[in-house]
Write a protein that holds these residues in place. Sequence first.
Motif, PDB file in Angstrom:
ATOM      1  N   ASN A   1     -57.473  18.757 -36.848  1.00  0.00           N
ATOM      2  CA  ASN A   1     -56.511  18.383 -35.690  1.00  0.00           C
ATOM      3  C   ASN A   1     -55.199  19.183 -35.988  1.00  0.00           C
ATOM      4  O   ASN A   1     -55.159  20.357 -37.061  1.00  0.00           O
ATOM      5  N   SER A   2     -54.073  19.240 -35.124  1.00  0.00           N
ATOM      6  CA  SER A   2     -53.297  20.196 -35.307  1.00  0.00           C
ATOM      7  C   SER A   2     -51.843  19.817 -34.839  1.00  0.00           C
ATOM      8  O   SER A   2     -51.436  19.035 -33.783  1.00  0.00           O
ATOM      9  N   VAL A   3     -50.623  20.354 -35.510  1.00  0.00           N
ATOM     10  CA  VAL A   3     -49.332  20.138 -35.104  1.00  0.00           C
ATOM     11  C   VAL A   3     -48.588  21.558 -34.806  1.00  0.00           C
ATOM     12  O   VAL A   3     -48.662  22.392 -35.693  1.00  0.00           O
ATOM     13  N   THR A   4     -47.981  21.745 -33.577  1.00  0.00           N
ATOM     14  CA  THR A   4     -47.343  23.004 -33.358  1.00  0.00           C
ATOM     15  C   THR A   4     -46.018  22.489 -32.998  1.00  0.00           C
ATOM     16  O   THR A   4     -45.788  21.718 -32.193  1.00  0.00           O
TER      17      THR A   4
ATOM     18  N   ASP B   1     -59.617  21.661 -45.285  1.00  0.00           N
ATOM     19  CA  ASP B   1     -59.466  22.902 -45.078  1.00  0.00           C
ATOM     20  C   ASP B   1     -58.129  23.227 -44.095  1.00  0.00           C
ATOM     21  O   ASP B   1     -57.877  22.039 -43.672  1.00  0.00           O
ATOM     22  N   SER B   2     -57.261  23.969 -44.380  1.00  0.00           N
ATOM     23  CA  SER B   2     -55.874  23.934 -43.681  1.00  0.00           C
ATOM     24  C   SER B   2     -55.470  25.402 -43.381  1.00  0.00           C
ATOM     25  O   SER B   2     -55.606  26.301 -44.032  1.00  0.00           O
ATOM     26  N   VAL B   3     -54.503  25.505 -42.440  1.00  0.00           N
ATOM     27  CA  VAL B   3     -53.892  26.723 -42.296  1.00  0.00           C
ATOM     28  C   VAL B   3     -52.296  26.268 -41.893  1.00  0.00           C
ATOM     29  O   VAL B   3     -52.130  25.281 -41.027  1.00  0.00           O
ATOM     30  N   ILE B   4     -51.528  26.984 -42.575  1.00  0.00           N
ATOM     31  CA  ILE B   4     -49.979  26.726 -42.252  1.00  0.00           C
ATOM     32  C   ILE B   4     -49.348  27.956 -41.810  1.00  0.00           C
ATOM     33  O   ILE B   4     -49.602  29.095 -42.465  1.00  0.00           O
ATOM     34  N   ASN B   5     -48.826  28.201 -40.675  1.00  0.00           N
ATOM     35  CA  ASN B   5     -48.357  29.208 -39.822  1.00  0.00           C
ATOM     36  C   ASN B   5     -46.942  28.790 -39.924  1.00  0.00           C
ATOM     37  O   ASN B   5     -46.422  27.954 -39.246  1.00  0.00           O
TER      38      ASN B   5
ATOM     39  N   GLY C   1     -62.697  19.045 -40.902  1.00  0.00           N
ATOM     40  CA  GLY C   1     -62.456  20.393 -40.226  1.00  0.00           C
ATOM     41  C   GLY C   1     -61.176  20.732 -40.594  1.00  0.00           C
ATOM     42  O   GLY C   1     -60.551  20.549 -41.873  1.00  0.00           O
ATOM     43  N   THR C   2     -60.635  21.949 -40.078  1.00  0.00           N
ATOM     44  CA  THR C   2     -59.353  22.658 -40.697  1.00  0.00           C
ATOM     45  C   THR C   2     -58.292  22.027 -40.118  1.00  0.00           C
ATOM     46  O   THR C   2     -58.092  21.919 -38.707  1.00  0.00           O
ATOM     47  N   SER C   3     -57.276  21.548 -40.739  1.00  0.00           N
ATOM     48  CA  SER C   3     -55.732  20.975 -40.382  1.00  0.00           C
ATOM     49  C   SER C   3     -54.910  22.118 -40.077  1.00  0.00           C
ATOM     50  O   SER C   3     -54.715  23.071 -41.049  1.00  0.00           O
ATOM     51  N   ARG C   4     -54.289  22.132 -38.838  1.00  0.00           N
ATOM     52  CA  ARG C   4     -53.305  23.220 -38.515  1.00  0.00           C
ATOM     53  C   ARG C   4     -51.929  23.036 -38.528  1.00  0.00           C
ATOM     54  O   ARG C   4     -51.712  21.902 -37.624  1.00  0.00           O
ATOM     55  N   PHE C   5     -51.044  23.693 -39.168  1.00  0.00           N
ATOM     56  CA  PHE C   5     -49.640  23.362 -38.811  1.00  0.00           C
ATOM     57  C   PHE C   5     -48.804  24.616 -38.565  1.00  0.00           C
ATOM     58  O   PHE C   5     -49.030  25.536 -39.373  1.00  0.00           O
ATOM     59  N   THR C   6     -48.383  24.764 -37.460  1.00  0.00           N
ATOM     60  CA  THR C   6     -47.677  25.889 -37.047  1.00  0.00           C
ATOM     61  C   THR C   6     -46.259  25.435 -36.418  1.00  0.00           C
ATOM     62  O   THR C   6     -46.062  24.614 -35.906  1.00  0.00           O
ATOM     63  N   MET C   7     -45.429  26.183 -37.149  1.00  0.00           N
ATOM     64  CA  MET C   7     -43.802  26.194 -36.673  1.00  0.00           C
ATOM     65  C   MET C   7     -43.086  27.576 -36.520  1.00  0.00           C
ATOM     66  O   MET C   7     -43.487  28.343 -37.313  1.00  0.00           O
TER      67      MET C   7
ATOM     68  N   ILE D   1     -51.157  17.990 -31.225  1.00  0.00           N
ATOM     69  CA  ILE D   1     -49.741  17.725 -30.878  1.00  0.00           C
ATOM     70  C   ILE D   1     -48.833  18.924 -30.800  1.00  0.00           C
ATOM     71  O   ILE D   1     -48.802  19.715 -31.572  1.00  0.00           O
ATOM     72  N   GLU D   2     -47.810  18.740 -29.851  1.00  0.00           N
ATOM     73  CA  GLU D   2     -46.998  20.005 -29.591  1.00  0.00           C
ATOM     74  C   GLU D   2     -45.736  19.545 -29.238  1.00  0.00           C
ATOM     75  O   GLU D   2     -45.517  18.576 -28.458  1.00  0.00           O
ATOM     76  N   VAL D   3     -44.752  19.921 -30.107  1.00  0.00           N
ATOM     77  CA  VAL D   3     -43.460  19.589 -29.936  1.00  0.00           C
ATOM     78  C   VAL D   3     -42.377  20.769 -29.743  1.00  0.00           C
ATOM     79  O   VAL D   3     -42.647  21.908 -30.474  1.00  0.00           O
TER      80      VAL D   3
END
Length: 482
Positions: free
Chosen positions: A287-290, A353-357, A328-334, A266-268
Amino acid sequence: MKRQIITVAVLAALSGCAPSPSQVDGNPQTADSAHANVLASEHWPPPPPPNSSPNAEMPPGPPPSMGQKPPGPPPGGFPLGGFAGGPGGPSKVVTGSGLYVLKNGEQLIGGQYQSDQDDQNVFRAQGDINASLSSVHVHKTAGKPSSNDAASFYGLNAAILALDNATLTINGGTVDASSEGSTGVFAYNGAVIHLNDTEINVSGGNAGGIEVAGGGEIYANNLTVNSRVKAAIRSDRGGGKLVVNGGQYSTQGSMGAPAIYSTADIEVNNATLDSHNSEAVVIEGLNSVTIRDSAVTGRMDGNYQPDSNDVIRNVMLYQSMSGDAQNGTSRFTMQGGSLRSNNGDMFYVTNTDSVINLNHVILKRAANSKLLVIAGNSGKRGWGRVGANGGVCEMNLLNQIADGDIRVDPISALELNLEQGAQYTGAINPNGEQAQSLVVSLDNTSHWSLTADSYVTEFKGQLSQVSFNGHQIYVAGKSLSQ
């Protein structure tokens, strides 16, 4: 039999006009109504209540390692109430029927369209077609889904459903859905929806604003979405892609109505997202949110308890074990914009697992809250096995100002990277808790200002980049010399 109403203002087609709906025995019919597919479905029982007793007797397992998914029970566990469908889901795809089934090349302009029947979409685009709706007003006023899971996974009873590789363009107009399981606009199984300048109001149970599942895609521009029970922007089993540009997205429901719920990519961009009684964003599994240049606010219900295993939170990255998202790896990018928590910790990671950017985001924490909590949970909702359901997180702060303490429990791990002039003010595990792994890295442009003693397993950087303020950094129990 309940009555369905269609009022058509203008009806046109790209290649030949579709016939206007006519009344047959009091029910509107379309040329494709004979092909409407109403299927029976199992009714899955609801999951156990969220206040059921945690599995406190289960022996602890080994802690996760960085980059390795913590173990847990197989799919079929209890997801957080209101987020996803029940364990396992229906044994077959159930999508119901459409009051108005669009034809290839059809352009429908204006008019009022209403359905109050069970398992029925107001509009349906199915198969290898390309159709459009302009300035139509859609009302899903009543009618229940025969399966709540099918409503969540396949778009059963949604107001507008595109499925099976259909392409649907919606320009302007409104969608009002007030019945159970009636998501506003739903893309399923390879369907693509282009959605522009539309107002969507959803108030029925088990229903969200706009949704993708099973590989569907939605590209949304300048929408106004209000959802009272589930997320304004959401996905479910099988994921897909959802891109949002501009607009306002608001939710009112509690414990299950974040502004965004992601089991997809998902991208916003350039939007306003506001959750009045729930988290701002929830990401499940692989999954990811950007989010770029947007204003995002959450306010999860509940009393703040800083040492609880089931914390009040604003952005959650987790794995429910329900089968709705792959491990898998959950990703949050803002990047840019603002992220506000009006109650609870800013970030919470558990059982994944996760990545926060974060890059140049204005962070506004609730009073007395933490910046980040990575910890196991009580297991009462099935989120992994107690003692082995910690989190693993890589948090990257780039050109970012951040404050607030960080907690990493003994079965969890953190890699915190400060780069490109990042500034962090706070303490890490100030109570002396020993994380499974806790690495802090500062490049030569970044800075850490301590507010209390901090306990890590590894520190990378120059001590001149740290303001100790009378406190200490302990690495594997030994104080760094200042």
